[in-house]
Structures are given as C-alpha cells and as structure tokens.
Design an enzyme around this catalytic site. Structure first.
Site, PDB file in Angstrom:
ATOM      1  N   TRP A 192       0.851  -1.199   0.000  1.00  0.00           N
ATOM      2  CA  TRP A 192       0.000   0.000   0.000  1.00  0.00           C
ATOM      3  C   TRP A 192       0.884   1.245   0.000  1.00  0.00           C
ATOM      4  O   TRP A 192       1.878   1.318   0.713  1.00  0.00           O
ATOM      5  CB  TRP A 192      -0.896  -0.031   1.235  1.00  0.00           C
ATOM      6  CG  TRP A 192      -1.764   1.159   1.433  1.00  0.00           C
ATOM      7  CD1 TRP A 192      -2.581   1.753   0.514  1.00  0.00           C
ATOM      8  CD2 TRP A 192      -1.925   1.902   2.647  1.00  0.00           C
ATOM      9  NE1 TRP A 192      -3.239   2.818   1.075  1.00  0.00           N
ATOM     10  CE2 TRP A 192      -2.853   2.934   2.383  1.00  0.00           C
ATOM     11  CE3 TRP A 192      -1.382   1.796   3.926  1.00  0.00           C
ATOM     12  CZ2 TRP A 192      -3.253   3.846   3.346  1.00  0.00           C
ATOM     13  CZ3 TRP A 192      -1.779   2.701   4.892  1.00  0.00           C
ATOM     14  CH2 TRP A 192      -2.710   3.720   4.602  1.00  0.00           C
ATOM     15  N   ASP A 273      -1.338  -5.646   9.080  1.00  0.00           N
ATOM     16  CA  ASP A 273      -2.234  -4.572   8.682  1.00  0.00           C
ATOM     17  C   ASP A 273      -3.524  -5.237   8.203  1.00  0.00           C
ATOM     18  O   ASP A 273      -3.540  -5.914   7.168  1.00  0.00           O
ATOM     19  CB  ASP A 273      -1.606  -3.735   7.559  1.00  0.00           C
ATOM     20  CG  ASP A 273      -2.459  -2.527   7.186  1.00  0.00           C
ATOM     21  OD1 ASP A 273      -3.554  -2.356   7.774  1.00  0.00           O
ATOM     22  OD2 ASP A 273      -2.040  -1.751   6.308  1.00  0.00           O
ATOM     23  N   LYS A 309     -13.441   0.031   5.223  1.00  0.00           N
ATOM     24  CA  LYS A 309     -14.005  -0.797   4.156  1.00  0.00           C
ATOM     25  C   LYS A 309     -15.179  -1.649   4.634  1.00  0.00           C
ATOM     26  O   LYS A 309     -16.259  -1.637   4.045  1.00  0.00           O
ATOM     27  CB  LYS A 309     -12.915  -1.710   3.565  1.00  0.00           C
ATOM     28  CG  LYS A 309     -11.652  -0.983   3.118  1.00  0.00           C
ATOM     29  CD  LYS A 309     -11.916   0.063   2.064  1.00  0.00           C
ATOM     30  CE  LYS A 309     -10.641   0.585   1.425  1.00  0.00           C
ATOM     31  NZ  LYS A 309      -9.734   1.284   2.354  1.00  0.00           N
TER      32      LYS A 309
END
Length: 464
Positions: A192, A273, A309
């Site tokens: 990311w 993560d 999300k």
C-alpha cells in the site's frame, strides 16, 4: 512572494521627479528615478529625502519561500483527475472505496440503524479517554482474535483506538522507533502506497521483501521466504492479514504456516495490517485466520485495524492498534506507552465512528445484519471479478491466461499492466487507475466490465 510599497510625503509644486539622483543608485518608476538604500537582507530600501519628498520602498519575502510544492498523492490524485474529465465513459478505478452497481457511494443500513440508536439515547460529545471508547476497544479486539481466544481471556492484548488504519499504523511505528531503536521493518514489494510514508515520517528504517511475481502475476513465495530469512534477527515483518493491497494475492493456509515458521525461527515480530476483515471473503473469521494462526503460537505481534471498508466508515477514521504481549502486565505497560505517544499527537480519538462499531458489533441483531451486508458487498465484487474474467477470455484471442484475476481476492486486482499501458488506459480509454497496474473492482459495475476488458486488451497488446 514579494510586494513593494512606496510612500510619498507632501511634494512642493516646484519639485521635479523626473531626474532625481542619489549616490546609492537609481530606481525607475514611470518617468521618475527613485534612489534605494539597500539593506543587507534586501527586505527594505529607503530613499534619501529631497526637499519635502520622502520615499520608502519595502519588499516583503515570505519566510516560507523555501517550501517546495509537494507531488500529488499517487492514489488520491487519480480521483482528482477523474473528476476533471468530462468523458461520458470514464471510470474511476483508483481509490479503494465500495460503490453500488450504479457506481454510487454506499452507506450500510446497519450503520444508519446504529446512528439512530445514538440519537435516541441522546449520547453526548464529551472527550474520550486517550485510549478511546472502552466499548469499542473491547469488541474490536474480540472481533479480531475471537472472544474466546486465550490472548483475550488472559488480557494479553493492549488495544488503543486509532485514527483508522493509517493512524493505528502510525502509533505502532512511533512505538517501534521509541522502544526498538534501529530495528527494521520489512515491507512487501509492492505494498500500500502509504506504508513507506508512515515509516519514513516515523524515522523507522525499512526494506522490502519479494512478494509479487510479474511472470505469473502471482505470489513469489520462495522469494518472500528467502528475504524474511535474510533479514536481521528481531526485525518487524509487515504482513497484510487478508486481501493484499495492491495485488489481491494472499498466501494459502499452508503458506501462512511456513511464513510463521520462518518468523518464529528468526525471532522476528509479526506486524499485521488488517484493513479488510470480512470484506475480502465475506467471512470475518476466514479473513482473521492469518492473525489468529500467529497468536495461537504464543508470538508477540502487532495488528492495525480499520473499519473504513468493512463498515464503510471511510470519513469517520475509526480503527485500532492491538499489541499482543506475553502477559497482562506487559500489555498494561505497552498500552500506557501507546497512550503517551497518542497524547501529543492528537490527544484523543473521535467518538462517532467508535460508537457505531460498538453498537453494531455489540448487538447480536445488528451484528447479524452487518455480516449479511458484508457478504453482499463481497459478493458483488466477486461477481464483477468473474464477469471481467469472462469478458477478457471471450474477447482476447491471443491465448493469454487471465485466470490470475480469479485467483486474487478482495477489492483490488493487479492487472500486470506497466506504466505506459496504464497511461494508455487513462489517455485513450478514460480509465483512471494507479500507475502500478492496480484497479479497484469496487469501482466497477457489471455493465462496465466489457468496456474495461476492451481497454485492458488494447493496452496490453498494443502498448509496449
């Protein structure tokens, strides 16, 4: 930035401004010459008085003159370019945010119900403690590890509410910098886009381990294992718990076991993560399996969580950092230091998103409704992924194997397109995406799959 100021005193009618001269030099102003006494810093200059004329010129240069323009964010900049486009066929596949089949933002029904509960209860807006909302911290740790997990039962987890995933990662990075000076963080290649920024700004050194294999558009597992083995003992290994961003390529359960073996052998510290729990497969438990595997080995580990999300709380900035320790006493001390780090950074976290999560996860009825909505969202992305694959295989007569699209999971797909090919996607087809070839399937509809297939096939075969 510079500005000039001229000040004139009263002028005698007989005075002439056309030919004024001084020993210090001349400054032309219209048909007049104004003399300047230059100061050492060039900020102020004054003229000598002539008769009843007194003139002052001041030049103000910004103290921030040396600040350069920052480059646009590679991900958020995609949305800005998309908004500026007037083409009717344009697609925004850059930012990872869920969209409906009509490509509109979606607020979960269960979130609306949780917010109504907050209004009915008349809850206040008082400051939260530094560590956040206690009810949120309880349910988020239980959601991640499982309520009956020994690390929960034995109170071995230090949980602090953070500013979504980014803020939670930042807290962890500051903890590493303070208590593990010189320790390196291993980051997947690619990862990311914000991971490197977070560790750079925290002054934590990092290096990359191999992850993506461009030849197979899959996982370079051997390279990954080799690089983790070669890292200095006691390194932090940043792992994506599920739905790897940007590739969508996850290790298999057997591969996760081998990754844990190597990390344990090298005395590394796993650092997860977890941004997509429940959103990748549609199952909260399945998507947390990698984290729970490491916890079951009695390993100390860090886990950053985000609810952007899976609950669609993008703007609420709600997440957490969890540190699994060897004892409850250690966890208490670690939590105290996380609070100490948070206090001068942002003082305390926002309450609104925390209450939403606490209400949804803590209420059996709302929790069941949330799981159903997550399955719906994950299911829509799976359908889009399948439709894209079907269109690519039907339209591309070259024999290229597009099956990697089906093997990937979650919101993103790594197309394998290079920078020149992605530029063709944008310039010719008005498909806005990041330059690494990542597309967000959450921003794609079934109706647009054929158009995207045409764009990908053209870019792949006709642009070198």
């Amino acid at each position: 930035m510079a500005s000039t100021m001229l000040s004139l005193a009263s002028v005698s009618p007989s005075a002439s401004l056309s030919t004024l001269q001084t020993p210090k030099g001349k400054v032309k102003l219209g048909s007049s010459f104004l003399s300047l006494n230059k100061e050492r810093n060039n900020l102020f200059a004054k003229t000598e008085p002539f008769g009843r004329i007194s003139m002052v010129a001041a030049v103000n240069v910004s103290k921030f003159e040396g600040v350069t323009m920052a480059p646009p964010d590679p991900i958020l900049g995609v949305s800005e370019a998309f908004k500026a486009s007037t083409n009717q066929s344009k697609l925004n596949l850059g930012v990872g945010a869920y969209r409906t089949e009509e490509l509109q933002p979606y607020v979960l029904d269960v979130v609306k119900k949780a917010e109504n509960l907050m209004i009915e209860r008349g809850e206040n807006k008082e400051y939260l403690p530094i560590e956040g909302l206690a009810a949120f911290n309880k349910v988020t740790a239980e959601l991640l590890f499982g309520a009956d997990n020994p690390v929960i039962k034995q109170q071995k987890v230090a949980t602090v509410q953070g500013l979504s995933g980014t803020g939670s990662l930042r807290l962890a990075a500051a903890l590493i910098e303070r208590y593990f000076p010189g320790a390196k963080v291993l980051i997947s290649s690619p990862t990311w886009g914000n991971h490197k920024n977070i560790f750079n700004d925290s002054r934590v050194p990092w290096s990359e381990y191999r992850y993506y294999d461009p030849k197979t558009v899959g996982l370079d597992f051997e390279g990954m294992i080799s690089d983790i083995k070669a890292a200095p003992e006691g390194s932090f290994v940043l792992l994506h718990g599920c739905a790897h961003n940007p590739t969508g390529i996850d290790p298999t359960p057997d591969q996760w076991e081998k990754i844990a073996d190597v990390i344990q052998e090298k005395n590394h510290i796993p650092f997860f993560d977890v941004a997509y729990q429940g959103f990748a497969s549609g199952s909260l438990d399945t998507d947390a399996a990698s984290v729970r595997l490491f916890a079951a080995r009695d390993l100390e580990l860090l886990v950053a969580q985000s609810y952007s999300k899976n609950l669609g709380l993008y703007a609420e900035r709600i997440g957490a950092i969890n540190v699994v320790c060897t004892s409850s006493d250690t966890a208490t001390r670690v939590k105290s230091q996380l609070k100490r780090i948070a206090r001068p950074m942002y003082s305390n976290p926002p309450v609104h998103g925390a209450r939403i999560v606490a209400n949804v996860v803590g209420d059996p009825t709302l929790f069941g409704e949330w799981k159903a909505e997550m399955e719906m969202m994950a299911g829509r992305i799976k359908n889009v992924r399948q439709k894209l694959y079907d269109n690519l295989t039907a339209k591309d007569k070259s024999g290229k194997d597009w099956s990697f699209i089906l093997k990937q999971i979650g919101m993103f797909s790594f197309t394998g397109l290079n920078k020149a090919q992605t530029e063709n996607m944008t310039n010719k087809w008005h498909v806005y995406m990041t330059k690494d070839g990542r597309i967000s399937l959450a921003g794609l509809s079934l109706a647009k799959c054929e158009y995207l297939s045409d764009a990908i096939i053209d870019s792949y075969h006709n642009v070198s």
